[in-house]
Scaffold this motif. Structure first.
Motif, PDB file in Angstrom:
ATOM      1  N   TYR A  82     -77.404  -1.644  57.606  1.00  0.00           N
ATOM      2  CA  TYR A  82     -77.248  -2.591  58.745  1.00  0.00           C
ATOM      3  C   TYR A  82     -78.272  -3.513  57.951  1.00  0.00           C
ATOM      4  N   ARG A  87     -79.791 -11.918  52.872  1.00  0.00           N
ATOM      5  CA  ARG A  87     -78.310 -11.825  52.232  1.00  0.00           C
ATOM      6  C   ARG A  87     -78.449 -11.217  51.394  1.00  0.00           C
ATOM      7  N   ALA A 102     -73.314 -10.403  52.870  1.00  0.00           N
ATOM      8  CA  ALA A 102     -73.359  -9.684  54.165  1.00  0.00           C
ATOM      9  C   ALA A 102     -74.762 -10.227  54.452  1.00  0.00           C
ATOM     10  N   ASP A 106     -75.478  -7.805  60.228  1.00  0.00           N
ATOM     11  CA  ASP A 106     -73.468  -7.204  59.567  1.00  0.00           C
ATOM     12  C   ASP A 106     -74.323  -5.660  59.342  1.00  0.00           C
ATOM     13  N   TRP A 156     -62.916  -8.747  53.643  1.00  0.00           N
ATOM     14  CA  TRP A 156     -62.554  -7.387  55.223  1.00  0.00           C
ATOM     15  C   TRP A 156     -61.154  -7.987  56.353  1.00  0.00           C
TER      16      TRP A 156
END
Length: 164
Positions: A82, A87, A102, A106, A156
């Motif tokens: 998490y 970044r 992410a 995210d 994704w």
């Protein structure tokens, strides 16, 4: 109606829970004595040794500005990362040929045995994450992989989330 015997048992259970129930691990008491990968600093909060966890490991990871970890995997364990701050750029594959990024809020899922590398995409701030694994012991297998120079970006996509 509660009988006296049941109440005594409840008191015994309550007494046991005092020392073996919920645990709060203060942020200043994380344990850096855990498996490490060059380029990052891991610290354990929850594991078998610290709290008696049997099926989970949790802690933090910090990657310094503009740093990248060595390639590694975590054996049969599933991992969830998490992103708290910064970044994250993740590379994975046999030659680290795939890439995704992410940011704060995210989640990243890393399946068992997947060779991967975490990269701090920022040149001036640390990447701070919470890490959870599917076993109480830290497993890290560092790999000697020569990464490809231009990894393929992977978005994704699933039946309810189309390609951007």
């Amino acid at each position: 109606m509660t009988t006296i015997g049941q109440q005594d048992n409840s008191d015994a259970t309550s007494s046991q829970w005092r020392n073996h129930g919920v645990r709060v691990i203060p942020s200043g008491q994380l344990d850096p004595n855990t498996a490490q990968t060059p380029g990052m600093d891991r610290a354990a909060a929850i594991n078998a040794a610290r709290v008696g966890a049997q099926q989970i490991w949790a802690g933090t990871v910090t990657i310094h500005p503009d740093a990248k970890t060595a390639a590694h995997h975590h054996g049969a364990l599933e991992s969830v990362i998490y992103v708290v701050r910064g970044r994250a750029r993740m590379r994975w594959g046999n030659q680290l040929e795939f890439v995704a990024e992410a940011g704060p809020g995210d989640f990243i899922f890393v399946p068992p045995y997947v060779p991967h590398q975490e990269i701090n995409a920022s040149t001036d701030e640390p990447l701070e994450c919470v890490l959870v694994r599917s076993d109480s012991e830290a497993v890290v297998v560092n790999l000697d992989i020569e990464p490809v120079e231009a990894p393929e970006t992977v978005h994704w996509v699933d039946p309810i989330h189309p390609h951007p």
